[in-house]
Design an enzyme around this catalytic site. Structure first.
Site, PDB file in Angstrom:
ATOM      1  N   PRO A 133      48.765  67.580  82.338  1.00 19.25           N
ATOM      2  CG  PRO A 133      48.020  67.870  80.166  1.00 19.25           C
ATOM      3  CD  PRO A 133      48.883  68.498  81.201  1.00 19.25           C
ATOM      4  CD  GLU A 134      50.979  64.126  86.031  1.00 19.29           C
ATOM      5  OE1 GLU A 134      51.797  63.318  85.537  1.00 19.29           O
ATOM      6  OE2 GLU A 134      51.344  65.159  86.628  1.00 19.29           O
TER       7      GLU A 134
ATOM      8  CG  HIS B 181      46.875  80.605  73.379  1.00 18.18           C
ATOM      9  ND1 HIS B 181      47.994  81.353  73.696  1.00 18.18           N
ATOM     10  CD2 HIS B 181      45.809  81.263  73.921  1.00 18.18           C
ATOM     11  CE1 HIS B 181      47.642  82.400  74.409  1.00 18.18           C
ATOM     12  NE2 HIS B 181      46.325  82.378  74.546  1.00 18.18           N
TER      13      HIS B 181
ATOM     14  NE  ARG C 288      51.916  77.723  82.552  1.00 23.40           N
ATOM     15  CZ  ARG C 288      52.054  77.251  83.793  1.00 23.40           C
ATOM     16  NH1 ARG C 288      51.159  76.405  84.268  1.00 23.40           N
ATOM     17  NH2 ARG C 288      53.081  77.606  84.523  1.00 23.40           N
TER      18      ARG C 288
ATOM     19  NE  ARG D  71      65.621  55.378  93.819  1.00 21.96           N
ATOM     20  CZ  ARG D  71      65.264  55.892  92.650  1.00 21.96           C
ATOM     21  NH1 ARG D  71      64.454  56.932  92.618  1.00 21.96           N
ATOM     22  NH2 ARG D  71      65.699  55.376  91.520  1.00 21.96           N
TER      23      ARG D  71
END
Length: 280
Positions: free
Chosen positions: A2-3, A98, A116, A160
């Site tokens: 999830p972002e 879970h 996870r 950079r």
């Protein structure tokens, strides 16, 4: 994973419903990335404040009973990890194998499901102290912050040598440009994802900032992306993945020039791009 759009959509889906509720109990299941950091019992009777988001973290303020409302609230910093999801409802049924965190309140049950176990729920005396402060310390600007301008980006990219795609993903300049959204923003801005970050001109930085903001606005409006199993706290799927311009479209024609979209690996993440529309 999830972002930012998915985390913000999750926040919006339960924040108003849990605001002002009193905590009845807190239960932790199997260990997550870090221990909770306090006795769960100490949070009983606390009042839930306005849930905030910082990057991909959620802050759930909790004002203990009997503590002055003027005192900074303690709270819980929540991260969804690689595949975690929050659910909130009056009744969610028995916890499954879970389900590793449950905050039972007078308004309903907030539950973290994380197969996870890369997610986290940690207590802090405030967002600015303890482990929450350390986890948030290295985050860049929010994408819609007034200070997030082309001038800021140009200054931060100077020197950079990493690719602009990797610079966006690092999260120390701007948060929220995860893999899907970085691919889409670079396409919208017409920038080759392999270009060294320090080589971007001020004009291209201006375009990239606007592209990142536009892509994230679109993702938020469409409920985020559900590539695998993301759902908000209502259980609703996101739909941004159905309208991507390059992400996940390897071999398909570019929506601008009809050239086949390509895929390559950058930092073990798939990058999708148009070799014609995106220039070095």
């Amino acid at each position: 994973m999830p972002e930012l759009p998915e985390v913000e959509v999750t926040r919006q889906s339960f924040a108003s419903r849990i605001l002002g509720a009193q905590v009845l109990s807190l239960r932790m299941g199997k260990p997550l990335r870090w221990p909770l950091g306090c006795d769960p019992g100490r949070l009983e009777g606390a009042t839930v404040g306005a849930v905030l988001r910082r990057g991909k973290y959620l802050w759930v303020p909790l004002s203990p009973a009997g503590v002055s409302a003027e005192s900074p609230p303690e709270g819980l910093l929540v991260h969804l990890g690689m595949s975690g999801a929050l659910s909130f409802a009056k009744s969610l049924g028995p916890a499954g194998p879970h389900d590793h965190f449950e905050l039972d309140t007078t308004a309903g049950l907030l539950r973290l499901t994380d197969p996870r176990r890369f997610g986290a729920v940690v207590w802090g005396a405030s967002m600015a102290s303890g482990l929450p402060a350390r986890l948030l310390a290295g985050l860049g600007l929010e994408p819609f912050d007034e200070a997030m301008t082309g001038a800021y980006l140009h200054q931060r990219l100077k020197g950079r040598k990493v690719s602009i795609k990797q610079a966006l993903l690092a999260g120390d300049i701007v948060v929220g440009a995860g893999n899907i959204y970085a691919c889409e923003a670079l396409f919208m801005a017409g920038i080759d994802p392999q270009l060294a970050a320090g080589r971007l001109s001020r004009a291209r930085c201006d375009r990239l900032v606007l592209a990142v903001q536009e892509v994230l606005h679109q993702a938020l409006a469409m409920g985020g992306s559900s590539l695998r199993d993301f759902k908000d706290a209502h259980g609703s799927l996101g739909h941004f993945q159905l309208s991507t311009r390059v992400y996940g479209r390897e071999g398909e024609p570019c929506r601008n020039c009809a050239t086949a979209v390509r895929r390559m690996l950058q930092g073990q993440r798939s990058t999708f791009f148009c070799p014609v529309c995106q220039k070095k």
